[in-house]
Design a protein around this motif. Structure first.
Motif, mmCIF file in Angstrom:
data_model
loop_
_atom_site.group_PDB
_atom_site.id
_atom_site.type_symbol
_atom_site.label_atom_id
_atom_site.label_comp_id
_atom_site.label_asym_id
_atom_site.label_seq_id
_atom_site.Cartn_x
_atom_site.Cartn_y
_atom_site.Cartn_z
ATOM 1 N N ASP A 1 38.508 -26.906 36.741
ATOM 2 C CA ASP A 1 38.555 -25.638 36.263
ATOM 3 C C ASP A 1 37.228 -24.660 35.917
ATOM 4 O O ASP A 1 36.957 -23.628 36.362
ATOM 5 C CB ASP A 1 39.485 -25.449 35.172
ATOM 6 N N GLY A 2 36.448 -25.355 35.209
ATOM 7 C CA GLY A 2 35.133 -24.967 34.687
ATOM 8 C C GLY A 2 34.227 -24.847 36.043
ATOM 9 O O GLY A 2 33.409 -23.911 36.174
ATOM 10 N N PHE A 3 34.210 -25.898 36.918
ATOM 11 C CA PHE A 3 33.399 -25.579 38.066
ATOM 12 C C PHE A 3 33.890 -24.611 39.106
ATOM 13 O O PHE A 3 33.040 -23.854 39.588
ATOM 14 C CB PHE A 3 33.715 -27.148 38.856
ATOM 15 N N ALA A 4 35.155 -24.428 39.214
ATOM 16 C CA ALA A 4 35.896 -23.279 39.966
ATOM 17 C C ALA A 4 35.661 -21.974 39.468
ATOM 18 O O ALA A 4 35.026 -21.070 40.221
ATOM 19 C CB ALA A 4 37.145 -23.662 40.459
ATOM 20 N N ALA A 5 35.699 -21.820 38.145
ATOM 21 C CA ALA A 5 35.243 -20.589 37.409
ATOM 22 C C ALA A 5 33.740 -20.311 37.660
ATOM 23 O O ALA A 5 33.387 -18.964 38.036
ATOM 24 C CB ALA A 5 35.696 -20.787 36.140
ATOM 25 N N GLY A 6 32.937 -21.371 37.479
ATOM 26 C CA GLY A 6 31.610 -20.953 37.694
ATOM 27 C C GLY A 6 30.966 -20.669 39.206
ATOM 28 O O GLY A 6 30.258 -19.792 39.499
ATOM 29 N N THR B 1 29.515 -16.799 41.091
ATOM 30 C CA THR B 1 28.307 -16.940 41.818
ATOM 31 C C THR B 1 28.443 -15.601 42.858
ATOM 32 O O THR B 1 29.177 -15.587 43.693
ATOM 33 C CB THR B 1 28.002 -18.196 42.506
ATOM 34 N N ALA B 2 27.304 -14.666 42.722
ATOM 35 C CA ALA B 2 27.184 -13.589 43.620
ATOM 36 C C ALA B 2 26.943 -14.282 44.990
ATOM 37 O O ALA B 2 26.178 -15.084 45.380
ATOM 38 C CB ALA B 2 26.245 -12.865 43.004
ATOM 39 N N THR B 3 27.522 -13.522 45.961
ATOM 40 C CA THR B 3 27.366 -14.002 47.349
ATOM 41 C C THR B 3 27.121 -12.701 48.280
ATOM 42 O O THR B 3 27.613 -11.629 47.790
ATOM 43 C CB THR B 3 28.291 -14.681 48.129
ATOM 44 N N SER B 4 26.458 -12.644 49.299
ATOM 45 C CA SER B 4 26.433 -11.632 50.219
ATOM 46 C C SER B 4 27.652 -11.505 51.049
ATOM 47 O O SER B 4 28.349 -12.603 51.128
ATOM 48 C CB SER B 4 25.115 -11.854 50.971
ATOM 49 N N THR B 5 27.993 -10.439 51.605
ATOM 50 C CA THR B 5 29.031 -10.075 52.449
ATOM 51 C C THR B 5 28.864 -11.295 53.784
ATOM 52 O O THR B 5 28.028 -11.481 54.061
ATOM 53 C CB THR B 5 29.106 -8.665 52.898
#
Length: 382
Positions: A210-215, A219-223
């Motif tokens: 859960d912690g890994f998926a939330a982090g 994470t910001a990604t480009s389109t």
């Protein structure tokens, strides 16, 4: 035969009416053998295919369907043979009397067919014998049909060994070639440049999935490149195929034997089953994670993550954008030997799902029940 056509043939054969398969196990087994031979031809065709990954993926699916169908056909053949044997054994005394009567009739001297009461009694006895003989013949014909069916079932199980051995070997060869083709593939579009250091730090700092998926979701990604991902992923709910050929072992939030409840589905699969992405998606992470074994995290749309855990081998790299149906890994285990495969088909009801794949779907950082997202035929498929 082109791989796609071979796969369509196998799916069409597997879609025959259930009543027919149940009443004719021999036909089901022959159909499965034809499916395996078609898969072998598609594997040969995949050698020169322009897109070897797609061709090999379809070939492996064809082998998986063919082997499952053959296993089910052999299971039904074994059950049919046992049921006939039980009937014959229960009627052993009756059958012995029938055979004795039939074998004695041609040997009776003509004088014994004369009735002591004279011509009238002889005529009446002849009429009675005429009534009895067709019934005896009908019983004899039914007995012969059952014995011939037993012989057919046994011959079918003996002849299946060679076909099965070729199918298992072909499936393993296709998996090996797929792994090689995936390692050589470099032309897939990329959504973002993954930062290995950030991913490694996220893995090391996470003590739960859960912690890994939330982090990861934060994470910001480009389109993504235009047209590579679904425009409205939510509209696909109820129509997605399962990522692996298997059945739902535990539902969303169901506790396992240790009393641990997980917010995802546990799918029972066969050894070395192929795992594919059910929808176009970006690979956000692939590799070992905590005690889940190898994990691959797919992003089918912004705000959604599909987590697949428990794989023995994973394909691709972070940032790659995969079309639907592309392989992302293989399950663990090992193909059974021919003898074990056939023995288990009758001893364990045809079930060989010894591996488990954990699947979790997250929306906005929170897990949701994945089962409603998948088509009923996919959820119920064996």
């Amino acid at each position: 035969m082109r791989p796609a056509r071979a796969l369509l043939l196998i799916l069409a054969l597997a879609g025959a009416p259930a009543a027919r398969a149940q009443t004719d196990p021999a036909e089901a087994a022959r159909t499965a053998a034809d499916a395996l031979r078609a898969a072998g031809r598609s594997l040969d065709a995949a050698e020169g295919a322009r897109d070897r990954v797609a061709a090999l993926t379809e070939t492996i699916r064809a082998y998986e369907s063919g082997l499952a169908a053959l296993r089910e056909g052999m299971r039904r053949a074994a059950i049919r043979e046992q049921s006939i044997a039980l009937v014959l054994d229960a009627r052993r005394a009756e059958i012995a009397q029938l055979l004795g009567a039939l074998s004695a009739l041609p040997q009776l001297p003509e004088t014994l067919l004369l009735h002591p009461a004279g011509p009238l009694g002889t005529a009446r006895a002849g009429m009675m014998l005429g009534d009895v003989t067709p019934a005896l013949q009908a019983e004899a014909d039914a007995l012969r049909a059952r014995l011939e069916e037993v012989a057919l079932m046994r011959a079918l199980q003996e002849s299946a060994a060679d076909t099965l051995a070729e199918g298992l070997a072909g499936a393993q060869r296709a998996r090996t070639e797929l792994s090689q083709a995936m390692s050589e593939r470099r032309d897939l579009p990329r959504r973002f440049a993954a930062d290995p250091d950030s991913l490694r730090a996220l893995v090391e700092s996470s003590d739960t999935l859960d912690g890994f998926a939330a982090g990861l979701a934060a994470t910001a990604t480009s389109t993504a490149p235009e047209g590579t991902l679904p425009q409205d992923f939510a509209a696909l709910a109820g129509r997605l195929p399962l990522p692996v050929q298997g059945t739902v072992l535990r539902g969303f939030g169901a506790a396992d034997a240790a009393g641990v409840a997980r917010p995802g589905l546990v799918l029972a699969t066969r050894p070395l089953a192929l795992v594919t992405t059910p929808v176009p998606a970006t690979i956000r992470y692939r590799g070992p994670l905590l005690d889940y074994g190898n994990v691959i995290v797919l992003e089918p749309a912004e705000g959604y993550l599909l987590v697949l855990a428990g794989l023995a081998e994973v394909y691709g790299a972070e940032g790659e954008v995969l079309p639907a149906g592309r392989p992302v890994g293989l399950m663990g285990g090992a193909d059974p030997k021919t003898a074990a495969f056939l023995d288990d088909a009758s001893d364990r009801g045809g079930d060989l799902k010894t591996e488990t794949l954990y699947m979790e779907l997250r929306r906005g950082g929170s897990p949701v029940d994945p089962e409603p997202w998948f088509a009923p035929t996919a959820r119920d498929k064996d």
